[in-house]
Design a protein around this motif. Sequence first.
Motif, short mmCIF file in Angstrom:
data_model
loop_
_atom_site.label_atom_id
_atom_site.label_comp_id
_atom_site.label_asym_id
_atom_site.label_seq_id
_atom_site.Cartn_x
_atom_site.Cartn_y
_atom_site.Cartn_z
N UNK A 119 0.85 -1.20 0.00
CA UNK A 119 0.00 0.00 0.00
C UNK A 119 0.88 1.25 0.00
N UNK A 120 0.25 2.39 -0.33
CA UNK A 120 0.98 3.67 -0.35
C UNK A 120 0.27 4.61 0.61
N UNK A 121 1.06 5.33 1.42
CA UNK A 121 0.48 6.28 2.37
C UNK A 121 0.94 7.69 2.04
N UNK A 122 -0.02 8.62 1.96
CA UNK A 122 0.32 10.04 1.77
C UNK A 122 0.01 10.74 3.09
N UNK A 123 1.05 11.32 3.70
CA UNK A 123 0.85 11.98 5.00
C UNK A 123 1.55 13.31 5.00
N UNK A 124 1.11 14.29 5.82
CA UNK A 124 1.81 15.57 5.90
C UNK A 124 3.27 15.32 6.28
N UNK A 125 4.18 16.02 5.58
CA UNK A 125 5.62 15.76 5.77
C UNK A 125 6.08 16.14 7.17
N UNK A 126 5.61 17.29 7.67
CA UNK A 126 6.04 17.73 9.00
C UNK A 126 5.19 17.04 10.06
N UNK A 127 5.85 16.67 11.16
CA UNK A 127 5.13 15.92 12.20
C UNK A 127 3.96 16.69 12.80
N UNK A 128 4.11 18.02 12.90
CA UNK A 128 3.05 18.80 13.57
C UNK A 128 1.93 19.20 12.62
N UNK A 129 2.17 19.00 11.32
CA UNK A 129 1.10 19.35 10.37
C UNK A 129 0.02 18.28 10.38
N UNK A 130 -1.21 18.68 10.03
CA UNK A 130 -2.30 17.70 9.96
C UNK A 130 -3.38 18.21 9.02
N UNK A 131 -4.06 17.28 8.35
CA UNK A 131 -5.19 17.64 7.48
C UNK A 131 -6.44 17.53 8.35
N UNK A 132 -6.96 18.67 8.77
CA UNK A 132 -8.05 18.63 9.75
C UNK A 132 -9.43 18.90 9.15
N UNK A 133 -9.51 19.82 8.16
CA UNK A 133 -10.85 20.19 7.67
C UNK A 133 -11.39 19.13 6.71
N UNK A 134 -12.71 18.98 6.72
CA UNK A 134 -13.35 17.96 5.90
C UNK A 134 -13.17 18.24 4.42
N UNK A 135 -13.23 19.53 4.04
CA UNK A 135 -13.10 19.88 2.62
C UNK A 135 -11.72 19.49 2.10
N UNK A 136 -10.67 19.68 2.95
CA UNK A 136 -9.32 19.31 2.52
C UNK A 136 -9.22 17.80 2.36
N UNK A 137 -9.86 17.07 3.30
CA UNK A 137 -9.86 15.59 3.21
C UNK A 137 -10.50 15.16 1.89
N UNK A 138 -11.67 15.74 1.60
CA UNK A 138 -12.38 15.36 0.37
C UNK A 138 -11.58 15.71 -0.87
#
Length: 931
Positions: free
Chosen positions: A80-99
């Motif tokens: 499998x392939x995982x795409x994650x924010x590069x910086x540890x403290x960054x996060x994708x929080x808003x629903x629109x960004x997830x979508x």
Amino acid sequence: MGKGVFTSGTWEEKSDEISFADFKFSVTHHYLVQDSTDKEGKDEVLEDVIPQSMQDLLCMNNDFPPRAHCLVRWYGLREFVVIAPAANHDAVLSESKCNLLLSSVSIALGNTGCQVPLFVQIHHKWRRMYMGECQGHGVRTDFEMVHLRKVPNQYTHLSGLLDIFKSKIGCPLTPLPPVSIAIRLTYVLQDWQQYFWPQQPPDIDALVGGEVGGLEFGKLPFGACEDPISELHLATTWPHLTEGIIVDNDVYSDLDPIQAPHWSVRVRKADNPQCLLGDFVTEFFKICRRKESTDEILGRSTFEEEGREIADITHALSKLTEPAPVPIHKLSVSNMVHTAKKKIRKHRGVEESPLNNDVLNTILLFLFPDAASEKPLDGSSAVDNNNPLSESEEYNLYNQFKSAPSDSLTYKLALCLCMINFYHGGLKGVAHLWQEFVLEMRFRWENNFLIPGLASGPPDLRCCLLHQKLQMLNCCIERKKARDEGRKTNTSDMFPGDAGKAGDQLGPDNLKDTDKEKGEVGKSWDSWSDSEEEFFECLSDTEELKGNGQESGKKGGPKETASLKPEGRLHQHGKLTLLHNGEPLYIPVTQEPAPMTEDLLEEQSEVLAKLGTSAEGAHLRARMQSACLLSDMESFKAANPGCFLEDFVRWYSPRDYIEEEVIDEKGNMVLKGELSARMKIPSNMWVEAWETAKPIPARRQRRLFDDTREAEKVLHYLAVQKPADLARHLLPCVIHAAVLKVKEEENLENISSVKKIIKQIITHSSKVLHFPNPEDKKLEEIIHQITNVEAIIARARSLKAKFGTEKCEQEEEKEDLEKFVSCLLEQPEVLVVGAGRGHAGKIIHKLFVNAQRAAAMAPPEEELKRVSSPEERRQNSVSDFPPPAGRELILRTTVPHPAPYSRALPQRMYSVLTKEDFRLAGAFSSDTSFF
């Protein structure tokens, strides 16, 4: 997919970084490395075959892997392939960004035809929340997740989870295809009721006949102070259940751990358990970083005098110059040292003294056993290093680590300092013992008492510098003692300390040929020259040609010398006679070359190197290096009046005297000899030395080795050592001792993985310790490795005690348990053979039962059995196992989705429930062609 491949196989990952709308993401590809046999069928992708990952959703061979990426555990994927924010403290929080991310992923998969599942990490990293998708030919799987802190009551059991699963797959068929279920309940045992950790920290106050804290001096402690195994996790698994076979709801459950077909166990190790040996060595290593000198630690007041005494010292010089007779002997160094010693004690007071007298005397007696007898043993207790042990591994270790032999004084001193640092006064105690040690060395030098526990002979350059220095001091004491005894007995020709040795070893045929042979006769080139050829060839370029060497050699034997009385003869050479007068050739008593420690050798080689390559420099260098040669020539001339250079060369370096058979005038075969080509170089060093040499026997020559000066240098060197320097010198000995201790303890347990680690430690240490001033970081690594091994051995002992491997009466049972314990140490999770009914299973069950009874304050199981009435037994009954700490379920089925005529595709839902959180991870597939 083979059984257990997710654990036994190799997982690899490749990472890269990408930017998407000014936001940096890391893309990581995780995959299980597969054998070529698995890949053969992959070349031709058939239209109607669903992607590999969809097939993996239904595979039951790798459920609940003990060690794997969380997505592998939740979805059973092998790639499998995982795409994650590069910086540890960054996060994708808003629903629109997830979508936005998910739709981009979906488009990318569609455009590329990639059949590998792609996940996007959303929310904070610690939540491990992933959404993802996988696309194949006309099929798609959506990976969804729910993560809650508090679990709704209806989802704590199987029936509630089945309801969620069925509603989620929304199957259009009326008799729903059967759902396959895998369940794992994990129980944690933290309280080992009937088992106490046996290792008591040593009693620091106890000191009985050479034992301190229950430990003899010279022995290192070993073991963990706390139980190195903190928890036992028992996982009871039902791998293949079908809906309807089992009942598990909020009222009743069929899931009894004892009945589970599979049991597996893992142990949780205590985080960095306190280990005695590791602490001992670490604390000693900390001294290396201290800056204080011994005086600063013990207080400068130690040598200060008050009033009149100060005046006495300041006027010492004027007193010496006054005409009144002065009793000089009272000013001897040893006297000063002993009065200083008294004053130290007087100033410091008994209470202040870092080491109490009992401890100090015990240590000094351990270090210097000869001090116990009325008269010191004159070094007869010195260790003879030619023992058969020298070939063993022990010998190799001190040689590899550059420490000291394990029966030597240096090694014992290292262990005593280590123990004092840990139990008796720390740094102050170390400084105090060192001060006493230096005073003892001074006393022995002044009174001609050899130091025990050191191999005789010159300093051993394979040992640490401190050991070499002590050996050097012993050489000085030996020479001084021999000289003083020589004076008493007024021996005429013998040079003290050498003659006896040389006489024992020199047979008539023992020619002084090579370096090594010379060593045997107590005679060798100064240590910096490896061979005679090397030594003289370097001169040949620089010397001027001043006529024939042989002729000048003959000048060296004028007739008047023949009338001199011979002196300093050792014994007659077996065969040789002097060439010119036919007298027998006598081997002279010679001086032994000066012993050297490695720092002196370095100094000398630096001085020699600085002399440069000029003719003058070369000459000076040759002069420095020929002190030994000149001394031997003088001894030879004194022993053989009327001799020539050829006579000396025939004895000293036979290879430089070439003999040929020639026919003389009368036609007879005779031997004719002459000096070798290098000896004939005009004005060479040998010729020059021979011309300047006077016939003086060894006892009247200037000493090659000034033992008084060298001894004072060593004593000064010892006195100025700070505790930090001392710890650096002795650390190789301490590491050496720790490795031997670990090996000894491992032999009792016989753990194969530990054997390998010990070999690695030895290799690592020999590389690090062989060089002067090793880096702190590297030393820390070695100490950490030793502590690690100690912890593993302590764990092995802890598990053996818990599972009672020693108490087994049946051999087969004992073997099974020992194998089980060794697997627990080395594997992340171990299958219990026979589950709850096997040897190990019964023991684990009993451990849980006793822990439960202790928690409920109920009588132990044994007492319950004695209670007669079943009613009482029922009242007192406590469940054998605590509530499970973790519940994991995997639900699987294959149904058409979204329409009845769609393809039947795999559906899967994983659920985990622990005290802290509840997670559902679902993979739901749908047909994108027929919907």
